[in-house]
Scaffold this active site. Sequence first.
Site, PDB file in Angstrom:
ATOM      1  N   CYS A 158     -25.429 -46.462 104.848  1.00 15.94           N
ATOM      2  CA  CYS A 158     -24.015 -46.332 105.207  1.00 15.94           C
ATOM      3  C   CYS A 158     -23.206 -46.117 103.920  1.00 15.94           C
ATOM      4  O   CYS A 158     -23.758 -46.197 102.819  1.00 15.94           O
ATOM      5  CB  CYS A 158     -23.559 -47.593 105.944  1.00 15.94           C
ATOM      6  N   HIS A 187     -25.910 -56.394 104.828  1.00 16.34           N
ATOM      7  CA  HIS A 187     -26.757 -55.246 105.138  1.00 16.34           C
ATOM      8  C   HIS A 187     -28.065 -55.381 104.364  1.00 16.34           C
ATOM      9  O   HIS A 187     -28.113 -55.996 103.287  1.00 16.34           O
ATOM     10  CB  HIS A 187     -26.078 -53.945 104.727  1.00 16.34           C
ATOM     11  N   GLU A 198     -29.729 -53.335 102.465  1.00 17.40           N
ATOM     12  CA  GLU A 198     -29.705 -52.831 101.095  1.00 17.40           C
ATOM     13  C   GLU A 198     -28.989 -53.785 100.148  1.00 17.40           C
ATOM     14  O   GLU A 198     -29.447 -54.008  99.019  1.00 17.40           O
ATOM     15  CB  GLU A 198     -29.006 -51.460 101.039  1.00 17.40           C
ATOM     16  N   CYS A 234     -23.394 -49.189 101.453  1.00 15.51           N
ATOM     17  CA  CYS A 234     -24.701 -49.352 100.817  1.00 15.51           C
ATOM     18  C   CYS A 234     -25.009 -48.197  99.870  1.00 15.51           C
ATOM     19  O   CYS A 234     -25.568 -48.424  98.788  1.00 15.51           O
ATOM     20  CB  CYS A 234     -25.782 -49.500 101.876  1.00 15.51           C
TER      21      CYS A 234
END
Length: 155
Positions: free
Chosen positions: A83, A53, A55, A86
């Site tokens: 999410c 992801h 992040e 993260c």
Amino acid sequence: MNEHILFMKAALLEAEKAYHLDETPIGAVIVHQGNIIGRGYNRRNTDKNSLAHAEIIAINEACQAIGDWRLEECTIYITLEPCPMCAGAIVQARVPSVVFGTRSPKAGFGGSIMNILQINELNHQCEIIEDICKEECSTLIKDYFKNIRSKNNIL
């Protein structure tokens, strides 16, 4: 130009990289003392890795730049509300400020579904600033999913 807008535009450039890879267009940058020290964009499909992801990639890069797992003097700019994974990583990294462009009503854990970033029982909470470049962030993600539905003949 407002500092938040400047750095969110940098996150948007990261998100566009994901878009061009046919990835969900989410971008993140981490800022320390006015400098970007971490950048990331979604690469889950490209890397075949559920942890790839924006992040997480930006946090890894920022930790290497700082030489520590604590990002206590940093701000993370994300085009979309984080999410749960993260948001948890941001809390674990001790990032004090989280700036995101637009909410994620079905997957956001910075206030939409739950607010992991500000749970009082945890040992760290984050300041949240939202709606920075909201229209640009929202349009990018909506266009992506519109294109996906079109490719798959889903209306």
